[in-house]
Enzyme design. Sequence first.
Site, short mmCIF file in Angstrom:
data_model
loop_
_atom_site.label_atom_id
_atom_site.label_comp_id
_atom_site.label_asym_id
_atom_site.label_seq_id
_atom_site.Cartn_x
_atom_site.Cartn_y
_atom_site.Cartn_z
N SER A 163 -6.51 8.78 1.78
CA SER A 163 -7.44 8.17 2.72
C SER A 163 -8.75 8.95 2.78
O SER A 163 -9.43 9.10 1.77
CB SER A 163 -6.76 8.07 4.09
N ASP A 258 -4.90 -3.16 1.70
CA ASP A 258 -5.27 -1.95 2.42
C ASP A 258 -6.79 -1.95 2.59
O ASP A 258 -7.53 -1.84 1.61
CB ASP A 258 -4.81 -0.72 1.65
N HIS A 285 -1.88 0.44 5.15
CA HIS A 285 -2.42 1.79 4.94
C HIS A 285 -1.43 2.87 5.36
O HIS A 285 -1.43 3.97 4.80
CB HIS A 285 -3.73 1.94 5.72
#
Length: 322
Positions: A163, A258, A285
């Site tokens: 991320s 995502d 996610h």
Amino acid sequence: MKRRTKRVAFGLGFLAIAAIVLVVVLVITMLSPAPPPPKGPSGPTTQPEHRPEAQPADCPDVLVLSVPGTWESKANDDPYRPTANSRSLMLRITKALQGKFPQSRAEVYTVPYVAQFRNPTVLTDKQRDYNDSRAQGKRRASAKLAETHGHCPLTSYVLMGFSQGAVIVGDIASDIGNGRGPIPEQDADLVLGVGLIADGRRESGKQNDVAPSPDGVGAEITLAPFGSLVPGIEMTGPRPGGFGTLEERTYSICASGDLICDAPRVTNPLSAIGKLANAANNPVHAMYATTRYWSAGGSTATQWMFAWASRLIDEAPHPAHS
């Protein structure tokens, strides 16, 4: 006249035969295997001239540098025994690597940084801005790489992140691969691999996309046309030069749907930023440690990354130590 005709015919025949012979010789020459190259010196290859033959005894063979995602780290966390978030996705990989390899073989370093993302649509949100968080993570990761390379010139590297951490690692990999990073361009070969999960600056096809992989792009690319319209959240767009010389050694995992790495096109930047700030909580996610939204041969993203990193470490050089 008859003799001249015979001489002409004989000459033409001779030329025809000569041409045929020449063609045959050329064909044989082209089809014949090339001579073998000269044999080089036997034995193991030596280090490039600018590198020493050995490095200090306290240097690891491989440095595994991991950067956690949003809310998975703190600025004062222990880089070797992180406790900021026990459910951090990257801990599933790094703890397993620490359990498999001694520190002398693979030093596993988790970059401590604020790892926050303030949502500007919520006035009561007192977190650090994304720009500040991302910049701190990159500074600290780059400093660790530069420090290690300066002291341990033969150490190899495996870089990975999730991320916001994937954005940071990807940016550093891009810098190294394009000759502007904490590891000099002449030593970029020491970077064995770069592993990114849910990279917010992902461009499909610009690295090794681990299947199954969507065709979309990262949120920072989708929102790049709006620049820094929202204070504290600069969407930086594609990485200049991509991953450069590290492109073939960079692997990206992204689950379809995502919003961080497979973002749709937007027209309302403020609304999109709000969605992006909350995307770390969206079910896609948050599920890379399961096979619900992404799997490869039955493996989760974290299992795939652990196996990939383990293989790189297993196959990494064993430099001499002084």
